[in-house]
Design a protein around this motif. Structure first.
Motif, short mmCIF file in Angstrom:
data_model
loop_
_atom_site.label_atom_id
_atom_site.label_comp_id
_atom_site.label_asym_id
_atom_site.label_seq_id
_atom_site.Cartn_x
_atom_site.Cartn_y
_atom_site.Cartn_z
N LEU A 1 2.75 16.33 -6.71
CA LEU A 1 2.36 16.05 -5.34
C LEU A 1 3.31 16.25 -4.30
CD1 LEU A 1 -0.32 13.13 -5.79
CD2 LEU A 1 -0.71 15.56 -5.31
N ASP A 2 3.16 16.49 -3.24
CA ASP A 2 3.97 16.72 -2.22
C ASP A 2 3.17 16.60 -0.97
OD1 ASP A 2 3.40 19.35 -1.18
OD2 ASP A 2 5.03 20.12 -2.49
N SER A 3 4.00 16.25 0.14
CA SER A 3 3.35 16.09 1.51
C SER A 3 2.44 17.33 2.10
CB SER A 3 4.47 15.72 2.65
OG SER A 3 5.38 16.69 2.70
N SER A 4 3.01 18.69 1.70
CA SER A 4 2.26 19.60 2.19
C SER A 4 0.84 19.83 1.45
CB SER A 4 3.06 20.93 1.90
OG SER A 4 3.30 21.14 0.59
N ILE B 1 2.61 9.57 -5.69
CA ILE B 1 3.22 10.88 -5.30
C ILE B 1 4.25 11.35 -6.36
CG2 ILE B 1 4.52 12.09 -3.63
CD1 ILE B 1 3.04 10.53 -1.46
N ARG B 2 5.06 10.18 -6.63
CA ARG B 2 6.09 10.68 -7.78
C ARG B 2 5.43 10.56 -9.10
NH1 ARG B 2 11.58 7.21 -8.52
NH2 ARG B 2 12.61 8.77 -9.66
N PHE B 3 4.73 9.68 -9.43
CA PHE B 3 4.24 9.71 -10.68
C PHE B 3 2.72 9.74 -10.69
CE2 PHE B 3 7.85 7.01 -10.69
CZ PHE B 3 8.58 7.77 -11.54
N PRO B 4 2.17 10.88 -10.36
CA PRO B 4 0.55 11.09 -10.42
C PRO B 4 -0.40 10.89 -11.54
CG PRO B 4 1.66 13.44 -10.19
CD PRO B 4 2.60 12.19 -10.09
N GLU C 1 0.84 -1.21 -0.09
CA GLU C 1 -0.02 -0.06 -0.03
C GLU C 1 0.92 1.34 -0.10
OE1 GLU C 1 -3.93 -1.83 2.64
OE2 GLU C 1 -2.84 -0.03 3.46
N ARG C 2 1.83 1.17 0.91
CA ARG C 2 2.84 2.50 1.00
C ARG C 2 3.63 2.56 -0.35
NH1 ARG C 2 5.15 1.69 7.05
NH2 ARG C 2 3.21 2.25 8.07
N ASP C 3 3.93 1.62 -0.90
CA ASP C 3 4.76 1.80 -2.19
C ASP C 3 3.70 2.34 -3.46
OD1 ASP C 3 6.84 0.61 -1.07
OD2 ASP C 3 6.83 -1.56 -1.93
N LEU C 4 2.68 1.67 -3.40
CA LEU C 4 1.79 2.37 -4.35
C LEU C 4 1.37 3.50 -4.23
CD1 LEU C 4 -0.43 1.92 -6.66
CD2 LEU C 4 -1.97 1.45 -4.96
#
Length: 88
Positions: free
Chosen positions: A67-70, A25-28, A17-20
Motif C-alpha cells: 500500500l502507498d498513499s497514491s 500501510i507498512r504491513f498490510p 488510530e493513526r498508528d494502526l
C-alpha cells in the motif's frame, strides 16, 4: 470478539488510530488477523475511519500486498469519499 458499534468501544485516541493505519500501510498482511474484530466503525475520527474502510477492499478483496498513499487516495476518490475540514 464481535465488531463493536457502540461509542464506548471506539478507539478514542487519534494517535492510536493513526498508528494502526500506518502499521497496516507498512504491513498490510495483518489485515487478515484483525478484520474479524476491528472495523471502520471502531474509529472515532472520521478521516481515519475513511482510510481504514478502504483497507479490507484493497487488501482482502483485491489482494494488494503493498500500500502507498497514491493507491489509498485513488481508491478513496474512486469510491467518492469526501474529506471535510478535519483533514490535517
Amino acid at each position: 470478539m464481535q465488531q463493536s458499534e457502540s461509542n464506548k468501544d471506539k478507539i478514542k485516541n487519534i494517535n492510536t488510530e493513526r498508528d494502526l493505519i500506518a502499521g497496516l500501510i507498512r504491513f498490510p498482511e495483518y489485515m487478515y488477523e484483525i478484520e474479524a474484530f476491528l472495523s471502520e466503525h471502531d474509529f472515532a475520527n472520521s478521516v481515519n475511519k475513511k482510510f481504514f474502510s478502504v483497507f479490507p477492499y484493497l487488501i482482502l478483496d483485491n489482494d494488494i500486498r503493498r500500500l502507498d498513499s497514491s493507491i489509498i487516495f485513488s481508491t478513496i476518490s474512486n469510491l467518492n469519499y469526501q474529506f471535510g475540514s478535519d483533514v490535517n
